[in-house]
Design a protein around this motif. Structure first.
Motif, PDB file in Angstrom:
ATOM      1  N   ALA A 172       0.830  -1.207   0.000  1.00 37.37           N
ATOM      2  CA  ALA A 172       0.000   0.000   0.000  1.00 37.37           C
ATOM      3  C   ALA A 172       0.868   1.262   0.000  1.00 37.37           C
ATOM      4  CB  ALA A 172      -0.931  -0.008   1.208  1.00 37.37           C
ATOM      5  N   GLU A 173       1.974   1.253   0.782  1.00 36.13           N
ATOM      6  CA  GLU A 173       2.865   2.413   0.825  1.00 36.13           C
ATOM      7  C   GLU A 173       3.576   2.611  -0.510  1.00 36.13           C
ATOM      8  OE1 GLU A 173       4.211   2.598   5.497  1.00 36.13           O
ATOM      9  OE2 GLU A 173       5.129   1.079   4.211  1.00 36.13           O
ATOM     10  N   ARG A 174       3.937   1.505  -1.159  1.00 34.60           N
ATOM     11  CA  ARG A 174       4.616   1.609  -2.451  1.00 34.60           C
ATOM     12  C   ARG A 174       3.726   2.230  -3.521  1.00 34.60           C
ATOM     13  NH1 ARG A 174       9.042  -2.722  -3.288  1.00 34.60           N
ATOM     14  NH2 ARG A 174       9.532  -3.258  -1.160  1.00 34.60           N
ATOM     15  N   PHE A 175       2.438   1.952  -3.460  1.00 34.74           N
ATOM     16  CA  PHE A 175       1.527   2.445  -4.480  1.00 34.74           C
ATOM     17  C   PHE A 175       0.708   3.651  -4.023  1.00 34.74           C
ATOM     18  CE2 PHE A 175       2.394  -1.780  -6.132  1.00 34.74           C
ATOM     19  CZ  PHE A 175       2.577  -1.495  -7.481  1.00 34.74           C
ATOM     20  N   ALA A 176       0.994   4.211  -2.864  1.00 30.95           N
ATOM     21  CA  ALA A 176       0.209   5.318  -2.328  1.00 30.95           C
ATOM     22  C   ALA A 176       0.171   6.517  -3.271  1.00 30.95           C
ATOM     23  CB  ALA A 176       0.749   5.734  -0.966  1.00 30.95           C
ATOM     24  N   ASN A 177       1.264   6.816  -3.937  1.00 35.36           N
ATOM     25  CA  ASN A 177       1.326   7.982  -4.820  1.00 35.36           C
ATOM     26  C   ASN A 177       1.205   7.617  -6.294  1.00 35.36           C
ATOM     27  OD1 ASN A 177       1.690   9.753  -2.640  1.00 35.36           O
ATOM     28  ND2 ASN A 177       3.871   9.268  -2.579  1.00 35.36           N
ATOM     29  N   TYR A 178       0.860   6.389  -6.591  1.00 34.48           N
ATOM     30  CA  TYR A 178       0.732   5.944  -7.980  1.00 34.48           C
ATOM     31  C   TYR A 178      -0.536   6.512  -8.582  1.00 34.48           C
ATOM     32  CZ  TYR A 178       0.284   2.874 -12.012  1.00 34.48           C
ATOM     33  OH  TYR A 178       0.150   2.389 -13.274  1.00 34.48           O
ATOM     34  N   ASP A 179      -0.407   7.141  -9.753  1.00 37.98           N
ATOM     35  CA  ASP A 179      -1.592   7.700 -10.396  1.00 37.98           C
ATOM     36  C   ASP A 179      -1.725   7.218 -11.847  1.00 37.98           C
ATOM     37  OD1 ASP A 179       0.490   9.086 -11.497  1.00 37.98           O
ATOM     38  OD2 ASP A 179      -0.332  11.070 -11.145  1.00 37.98           O
ATOM     39  N   GLY A 180      -1.099   6.114 -12.162  1.00 35.87           N
ATOM     40  CA  GLY A 180      -1.179   5.553 -13.509  1.00 35.87           C
ATOM     41  C   GLY A 180      -2.456   4.744 -13.690  1.00 35.87           C
ATOM     42  N   PRO A 181      -2.555   4.063 -14.810  1.00 34.38           N
ATOM     43  CA  PRO A 181      -3.765   3.280 -15.092  1.00 34.38           C
ATOM     44  C   PRO A 181      -3.907   2.102 -14.127  1.00 34.38           C
ATOM     45  CG  PRO A 181      -2.077   2.832 -16.738  1.00 34.38           C
ATOM     46  CD  PRO A 181      -1.567   3.951 -15.877  1.00 34.38           C
ATOM     47  N   THR A 182      -5.144   1.774 -13.823  1.00 33.41           N
ATOM     48  CA  THR A 182      -5.407   0.653 -12.924  1.00 33.41           C
ATOM     49  C   THR A 182      -6.305  -0.386 -13.583  1.00 33.41           C
ATOM     50  OG1 THR A 182      -7.285   1.809 -11.954  1.00 33.41           O
ATOM     51  CG2 THR A 182      -5.148   2.070 -10.863  1.00 33.41           C
ATOM     52  N   GLU A 183      -6.444  -0.283 -14.904  1.00 35.48           N
ATOM     53  CA  GLU A 183      -7.275  -1.240 -15.624  1.00 35.48           C
ATOM     54  C   GLU A 183      -6.615  -2.613 -15.592  1.00 35.48           C
ATOM     55  OE1 GLU A 183      -7.310   0.366 -19.508  1.00 35.48           O
ATOM     56  OE2 GLU A 183      -8.263   2.221 -18.887  1.00 35.48           O
ATOM     57  N   GLN A 184      -7.441  -3.619 -15.561  1.00 42.71           N
ATOM     58  CA  GLN A 184      -6.932  -4.981 -15.576  1.00 42.71           C
ATOM     59  C   GLN A 184      -7.721  -5.764 -16.612  1.00 42.71           C
ATOM     60  OE1 GLN A 184      -7.707  -5.917 -11.548  1.00 42.71           O
ATOM     61  NE2 GLN A 184      -6.309  -4.374 -10.820  1.00 42.71           N
ATOM     62  N   LYS A 185      -7.043  -6.666 -17.299  1.00 41.00           N
ATOM     63  CA  LYS A 185      -7.740  -7.504 -18.264  1.00 41.00           C
ATOM     64  C   LYS A 185      -7.126  -8.894 -18.250  1.00 41.00           C
ATOM     65  CE  LYS A 185      -4.827  -5.943 -22.052  1.00 41.00           C
ATOM     66  NZ  LYS A 185      -4.741  -5.381 -23.365  1.00 41.00           N
ATOM     67  N   GLU A 186      -7.899  -9.843 -18.683  1.00 38.07           N
ATOM     68  CA  GLU A 186      -7.450 -11.232 -18.731  1.00 38.07           C
ATOM     69  C   GLU A 186      -6.550 -11.420 -19.944  1.00 38.07           C
ATOM     70  OE1 GLU A 186      -6.831 -14.883 -17.491  1.00 38.07           O
ATOM     71  OE2 GLU A 186      -8.311 -13.671 -16.446  1.00 38.07           O
TER      72      GLU A 186
END
Length: 83
Positions: free
Chosen positions: A57-71
């Protein structure tokens, strides 16, 4: 641990001290580790610099990139797979 006397020596363009192996072992230090230096009341204090292990959670706290996921799974043979 008994007190040791350390001598300041010329080291390239700077100065340095050598730590006794007993101190290195006692503090689990190895060549390349970093120490933080503080000066308190005319005393030099060296403290091993420990990197804080971040949670996911701390590593990604400031992440603002895409969060889309696909199979991306496929049962197609695409190489030299053996079944």
């Amino acid at each position: 641990m008994a007190q040791n006397s350390l001598k300041i020596a010329k080291w390239g363009n700077g100065q340095g001290i050598r730590l006794p192996m007993a101190v290195m072992k006692l503090l689990s230090l190895k060549v390349g580790d970093e120490l933080q230096m503080k000066v308190q009341n005319e005393t030099i204090v060296l403290v091993p610099k420990k990197e804080k292990k971040l949670t996911l959670a701390e590593r990604f706290a400031n992440y603002d990139g895409p969060t889309e996921q696909k199979e991306i799974w496929s049962d197609e043979i695409v190489g030299k797979e053996e079944i």
